[in-house]
Scaffold this active site. Structure first.
Site, PDB file in Angstrom:
ATOM      1  N   SER A  60     -24.721  14.635  -5.612  1.00 57.28           N
ATOM      2  CA  SER A  60     -25.628  13.938  -6.521  1.00 57.28           C
ATOM      3  C   SER A  60     -25.274  12.458  -6.628  1.00 57.28           C
ATOM      4  O   SER A  60     -24.129  12.067  -6.434  1.00 57.28           O
ATOM      5  CB  SER A  60     -25.536  14.544  -7.925  1.00 57.28           C
ATOM      6  OG  SER A  60     -25.827  15.916  -7.887  1.00 57.28           O
TER       7      SER A  60
HETATM    8  N1  SAH Z   1     -21.814  19.008  -7.903  1.00 57.09           N
HETATM    9  C1  SAH Z   1     -21.920  18.942  -6.457  1.00 57.09           C
HETATM   10  C2  SAH Z   1     -23.363  18.874  -6.040  1.00 57.09           C
HETATM   11  C3  SAH Z   1     -23.672  20.041  -5.233  1.00 57.09           C
HETATM   12  S1  SAH Z   1     -25.375  20.367  -4.863  1.00 57.09           S
HETATM   13  C4  SAH Z   1     -21.109  17.792  -5.920  1.00 57.09           C
HETATM   14  O1  SAH Z   1     -20.576  17.023  -6.723  1.00 57.09           O
HETATM   15  O2  SAH Z   1     -20.960  17.673  -4.710  1.00 57.09           O
HETATM   16  C5  SAH Z   1     -25.534  21.972  -5.597  1.00 57.09           C
HETATM   17  C6  SAH Z   1     -24.611  23.036  -5.074  1.00 57.09           C
HETATM   18  O3  SAH Z   1     -24.958  24.247  -5.727  1.00 57.09           O
HETATM   19  C7  SAH Z   1     -24.724  23.315  -3.583  1.00 57.09           C
HETATM   20  O4  SAH Z   1     -23.466  23.217  -2.984  1.00 57.09           O
HETATM   21  C8  SAH Z   1     -25.274  24.749  -3.522  1.00 57.09           C
HETATM   22  O5  SAH Z   1     -24.796  25.496  -2.412  1.00 57.09           O
HETATM   23  C9  SAH Z   1     -24.768  25.308  -4.834  1.00 57.09           C
HETATM   24  N2  SAH Z   1     -25.490  26.486  -5.327  1.00 57.09           N
HETATM   25  C10 SAH Z   1     -26.826  26.719  -5.343  1.00 57.09           C
HETATM   26  N3  SAH Z   1     -27.088  27.923  -5.896  1.00 57.09           N
HETATM   27  C11 SAH Z   1     -25.887  28.462  -6.252  1.00 57.09           C
HETATM   28  C12 SAH Z   1     -25.489  29.684  -6.863  1.00 57.09           C
HETATM   29  N4  SAH Z   1     -26.371  30.621  -7.237  1.00 57.09           N
HETATM   30  N5  SAH Z   1     -24.175  29.910  -7.067  1.00 57.09           N
HETATM   31  C13 SAH Z   1     -23.246  28.981  -6.712  1.00 57.09           C
HETATM   32  N6  SAH Z   1     -23.556  27.811  -6.122  1.00 57.09           N
HETATM   33  C14 SAH Z   1     -24.861  27.549  -5.894  1.00 57.09           C
END
Ligand code: SAH
Length: 211
Positions: A60
């Protein structure tokens, strides 16, 4: 330019954009965001933009990380559950703001990379798990705060049940028209008060895991 100088500039921009919480600004000024990206992209780490993490996921933009961290810090939680570890950048920021962080990621390769980075950077108060975050982390519940970094179209009851009384959940939630809203939910007994904050853009919360 050194990464400390570019980081200071990023934090100046965040402050100018309305991020007020001094501890959050301090933590963002000292957390090496470039180490959470592939080398080919690391020179862009301090631009105010989201960046690809591979596997269709995104880190993000700094502004939204700061905004969510500010909402977390204002709630003064000790035990935090994060859903969507991704690169681990938001996880590291949380680990510097609160006592302990549990973080769940559904894509095994992202969890493994985040684990290496967090270990190398000395985060010892973080626990990671490869699982479907929609199920939370029942063994470590209840949490003072739950943060979703992927957008839900509804908030799973299993997750809400893992909030302690007076606990707070912060998540992007999609409305019927597909717009996403940063939402703050406070638990009062069996009542969950929803407060819609600003419009945001996140990758979706998906079910199941990827090995
Ligand atoms: N906070 C992260 C942003 C990641 S984007 C950072 O700082 O890099 C959102 C993430 O959520 C992705 O890696 C995706 O694989 C994960 N995600 C989506 N659905 C999910 C679920 N049901 N359980 C765990 N992770 C999930």
């Amino acid at each position: 330019m050194t990464s400390q100088r570019t980081r200071n500039r990023m934090v100046e921009r965040l402050a100018a954009a309305g991020v007020r919480h001094s501890e959050v600004l301090e933590v963002m000024a000292t957390t090496p965001r470039h180490l959470f990206l592939d080398e080919a992209l690391s020179h862009r780490a301090y631009e105010d933009t989201s960046l690809p993490l591979g596997l269709g996921q995104t880190l993000s933009q700094p502004w939204i990380v700061a905004r969510m961290s500010e909402l977390v810090a204002l709630a003064e939680p000790q035990r935090v559950l994060e859903i969507g570890t991704g690169s681990g950048y938001q996880t590291l920021i949380l680990s510097r703001l609160v006592e302990r962080v549990w973080s769940v990621e559904r894509i095994a390769a992202l969890k493994a990379r985040a684990e290496q980075r967090l270990a190398r950077l000395g985060a010892t108060n973080v626990y990671l798990r490869h699982a479907d975050g929609g199920l939370g982390w029942p063994q470590a519940a209840p949490f003072d705060l739950i943060l979703l970094t992927a957008c839900a179209n509804h908030l799973p009851a299993t997750l809400l049940s893992q909030l302690r009384d007076n606990g707070v959940l912060i998540a992007p939630v999609e409305d019927e028209s597909g717009r996403q809203w940063l939402t703050r939910v406070r638990r009062r007994g069996q009542v969950f008060d929803h407060q819609r904050l600003e419009e945001v853009r996140f990758v979706p919360l998906l079910e199941g895991v990827i090995r």
